[in-house]
Design a protein around this motif. Structure first.
Motif, PDB file in Angstrom:
ATOM      1  N   PHE A  94       6.233 -18.342 -12.397  1.00 41.70           N
ATOM      2  CA  PHE A  94       5.668 -17.089 -11.906  1.00 41.70           C
ATOM      3  C   PHE A  94       5.598 -17.096 -10.385  1.00 41.70           C
ATOM      4  N   GLY A  95       5.776 -15.908  -9.797  1.00 38.10           N
ATOM      5  CA  GLY A  95       5.518 -15.743  -8.379  1.00 38.10           C
ATOM      6  C   GLY A  95       4.025 -15.742  -8.113  1.00 38.10           C
ATOM      7  N   ASP A  96       3.656 -15.672  -6.826  1.00 37.21           N
ATOM      8  CA  ASP A  96       2.251 -15.726  -6.447  1.00 37.21           C
ATOM      9  C   ASP A  96       1.539 -14.384  -6.586  1.00 37.21           C
ATOM     10  N   GLY A  97       2.282 -13.344  -6.920  1.00 42.79           N
ATOM     11  CA  GLY A  97       1.673 -12.050  -7.161  1.00 42.79           C
ATOM     12  C   GLY A  97       1.645 -11.157  -5.932  1.00 42.79           C
ATOM     13  N   THR A  98       1.693  -9.845  -6.176  1.00 44.51           N
ATOM     14  CA  THR A  98       1.601  -8.832  -5.129  1.00 44.51           C
ATOM     15  C   THR A  98       0.531  -7.826  -5.541  1.00 44.51           C
ATOM     16  N   THR A  99      -0.437  -7.611  -4.657  1.00 47.07           N
ATOM     17  CA  THR A  99      -1.479  -6.625  -4.931  1.00 47.07           C
ATOM     18  C   THR A  99      -0.994  -5.253  -4.493  1.00 47.07           C
ATOM     19  N   LEU A 100      -0.916  -4.361  -5.447  1.00 51.72           N
ATOM     20  CA  LEU A 100      -0.511  -2.971  -5.172  1.00 51.72           C
ATOM     21  C   LEU A 100      -1.751  -2.098  -5.096  1.00 51.72           C
ATOM     22  N   THR A 101      -1.879  -1.376  -4.007  1.00 50.74           N
ATOM     23  CA  THR A 101      -2.980  -0.427  -3.850  1.00 50.74           C
ATOM     24  C   THR A 101      -2.380   0.959  -3.636  1.00 50.74           C
ATOM     25  N   VAL A 102      -2.756   1.877  -4.515  1.00 46.68           N
ATOM     26  CA  VAL A 102      -2.296   3.262  -4.409  1.00 46.68           C
ATOM     27  C   VAL A 102      -3.485   4.112  -3.981  1.00 46.68           C
ATOM     28  N   LYS A 103      -3.369   4.755  -2.845  1.00 44.27           N
ATOM     29  CA  LYS A 103      -4.481   5.542  -2.294  1.00 44.27           C
ATOM     30  C   LYS A 103      -4.297   7.020  -2.596  1.00 44.27           C
ATOM     31  N   PRO A 104      -5.440   7.675  -2.943  1.00 42.60           N
ATOM     32  CA  PRO A 104      -5.342   9.113  -3.293  1.00 42.60           C
ATOM     33  C   PRO A 104      -4.881   9.958  -2.103  1.00 42.60           C
ATOM     34  N   LYS A 152      10.076  -0.924  -9.373  1.00 43.16           N
ATOM     35  CA  LYS A 152      10.015   0.386  -8.727  1.00 43.16           C
ATOM     36  C   LYS A 152       9.359   1.414  -9.644  1.00 43.16           C
ATOM     37  N   LYS A 153       8.836   2.456  -8.994  1.00 37.92           N
ATOM     38  CA  LYS A 153       8.319   3.608  -9.725  1.00 37.92           C
ATOM     39  C   LYS A 153       8.503   4.821  -8.819  1.00 37.92           C
ATOM     40  N   PRO A 154       9.029   5.910  -9.341  1.00 42.01           N
ATOM     41  CA  PRO A 154       9.337   7.072  -8.490  1.00 42.01           C
ATOM     42  C   PRO A 154       8.102   7.736  -7.883  1.00 42.01           C
ATOM     43  N   SER A 155       6.989   7.736  -8.624  1.00 37.77           N
ATOM     44  CA  SER A 155       5.805   8.439  -8.161  1.00 37.77           C
ATOM     45  C   SER A 155       4.566   7.633  -8.551  1.00 37.77           C
ATOM     46  N   ALA A 156       3.907   7.043  -7.560  1.00 35.68           N
ATOM     47  CA  ALA A 156       2.785   6.135  -7.830  1.00 35.68           C
ATOM     48  C   ALA A 156       1.526   6.899  -8.231  1.00 35.68           C
ATOM     49  N   ASN A 209       0.846  -1.192   0.000  1.00 34.67           N
ATOM     50  CA  ASN A 209       0.000   0.000   0.000  1.00 34.67           C
ATOM     51  C   ASN A 209       0.882   1.243   0.000  1.00 34.67           C
ATOM     52  N   VAL A 210       0.597   2.159  -0.916  1.00 37.46           N
ATOM     53  CA  VAL A 210       1.348   3.413  -0.966  1.00 37.46           C
ATOM     54  C   VAL A 210       0.381   4.559  -1.249  1.00 37.46           C
ATOM     55  N   ALA A 211       0.808   5.750  -0.888  1.00 39.03           N
ATOM     56  CA  ALA A 211       0.016   6.942  -1.192  1.00 39.03           C
ATOM     57  C   ALA A 211       0.405   7.461  -2.572  1.00 39.03           C
ATOM     58  N   GLU A 212      -0.579   8.015  -3.256  1.00 43.29           N
ATOM     59  CA  GLU A 212      -0.326   8.583  -4.582  1.00 43.29           C
ATOM     60  C   GLU A 212       0.782   9.634  -4.497  1.00 43.29           C
ATOM     61  N   GLY A 213       1.698   9.567  -5.440  1.00 48.40           N
ATOM     62  CA  GLY A 213       2.808  10.512  -5.472  1.00 48.40           C
ATOM     63  C   GLY A 213       4.062  10.014  -4.762  1.00 48.40           C
ATOM     64  N   ASN A 214       3.903   8.982  -3.929  1.00 48.50           N
ATOM     65  CA  ASN A 214       5.059   8.402  -3.243  1.00 48.50           C
ATOM     66  C   ASN A 214       5.714   7.344  -4.116  1.00 48.50           C
ATOM     67  N   PRO A 215       6.992   7.068  -3.858  1.00 47.50           N
ATOM     68  CA  PRO A 215       7.638   5.980  -4.611  1.00 47.50           C
ATOM     69  C   PRO A 215       7.098   4.620  -4.171  1.00 47.50           C
ATOM     70  N   LEU A 216       7.132   3.664  -5.102  1.00 50.49           N
ATOM     71  CA  LEU A 216       6.683   2.316  -4.766  1.00 50.49           C
ATOM     72  C   LEU A 216       7.765   1.297  -5.115  1.00 50.49           C
ATOM     73  N   THR A 217       7.765   0.212  -4.346  1.00 49.06           N
ATOM     74  CA  THR A 217       8.645  -0.927  -4.617  1.00 49.06           C
ATOM     75  C   THR A 217       7.850  -2.201  -4.416  1.00 49.06           C
ATOM     76  N   VAL A 218       7.917  -3.091  -5.392  1.00 48.32           N
ATOM     77  CA  VAL A 218       7.338  -4.423  -5.282  1.00 48.32           C
ATOM     78  C   VAL A 218       8.490  -5.410  -5.408  1.00 48.32           C
ATOM     79  N   LYS A 219       8.635  -6.264  -4.397  1.00 44.10           N
ATOM     80  CA  LYS A 219       9.841  -7.084  -4.296  1.00 44.10           C
ATOM     81  C   LYS A 219       9.709  -8.437  -5.006  1.00 44.10           C
ATOM     82  N   CYS A 220      10.852  -8.906  -5.507  1.00 45.38           N
ATOM     83  CA  CYS A 220      10.932 -10.214  -6.166  1.00 45.38           C
ATOM     84  C   CYS A 220      12.322 -10.784  -5.945  1.00 45.38           C
ATOM     85  N   THR A 221      12.407 -12.033  -5.514  1.00 44.84           N
ATOM     86  CA  THR A 221      13.684 -12.726  -5.426  1.00 44.84           C
ATOM     87  C   THR A 221      13.571 -14.042  -6.176  1.00 44.84           C
TER      88      THR A 221
END
Lengths: 113, 112
Positions: free
Chosen positions: A103-113, A77-81, A12-24
């Motif tokens: 494939f990995g099991d997936g990550t749900t990304l939620t960006v809140k206004p 990654k993305k600098p600004s969600a 979960n990230v706020a809009e405008g913040n950077p985001l990271t979704v991890k994978c190994t």
């Protein structure tokens, strides 16, 4: 054997913040690494890939990913969600001479206004 | 370009019935794949094909069969439907195995 792990079910990230979704990934040869995004009731869409070369890969919609061989990671990654980035994200790995990807099991990304 | 087309989009089957999920691609891709996606889970590979006339098992092939008589088509057959096969099925294709996969929009299958 090839395997990939996405350690976070949800990010979960706020809009405008950077985001990271991890994978190994597990090491067995030289990996080809991919990120895909899935929107509700749709198939997966390709975002970016690492085959060889620069460790920082740029892809669609402003996303990028960094290949780190020592940590066997390929974090997205993305600098600004954006709120529209909210979706399910999948990491995938394929090793040379393998006919298929894992494939990995997936990550749900939620960006809140 | 249509890309990867899957039919039907939705289907409800009774236990023991059989059906074929259709998949066709118009990109002249060599590789084709069938996956199932269960809720909260990633994609599990059922079968894949590296070219016409060649198929191989993936992680979860039991209860399914495939054929690849042409480059374009890769149908998935369920012979005796079981409730455990309730899932969303995705077909995908790629030019080579190290290239990105193109996915269809899925077939949502319920077995009751």
């Amino acid at each position: 054997a090839q395997s990939v792990a996405q350690p976070e079910d949800q990010v979960n990230v706020a809009e405008g913040n950077p985001l990271t979704v991890k994978c190994t990934y597990s090491v067995s040869g030289n990996p080809y690494l991919f990120w895909y995004v899935q929107y509700p009731n749709r198939g997966l869409q390709f975002l970016l890939k690492y085959i060889t070369g620069d460790n920082l890969v740029k892809g669609s919609y402003g996303f990028e990913a960094e290949f780190n061989k020592s940590q066997t990671s390929f974090h997205l990654k993305k600098p600004s969600a954006l709120v529209s980035d909210s979706a399910l994200y999948f990491c995938a790995v394929r090793y040379t001479n393998a006919g298929k990807s894992t494939f990995g099991d997936g990550t749900t990304l939620t960006v809140k206004p | 370009n249509a890309g990867v087309t899957q039919t039907p989009k939705f289907r409800i089957l009774k236990i023991g019935q059989s059906m074929t999920l259709q998949c066709t691609q118009d990109m002249n891709h060599n590789y084709m794949y069938w996956y199932r996606q269960d809720p909260g889970m990633g994609l599990k590979l059922i079968y894949y094909s590296v070219g016409a006339g060649i198929t191989d098992k993936g992680e979860v092939p039991n209860g399914y069969n495939v054929s690849r008589s042409t480059t374009e088509d890769f149908p998935l057959r369920l012979e005796l439907a079981a409730p455990s096969q309730t899932s969303v099925y995705f077909c995908a294709s790629s030019r080579e195995s190290n290239q990105p996969q193109h996915f269809g929009d899925g077939t949502r299958l319920s077995i009751l």
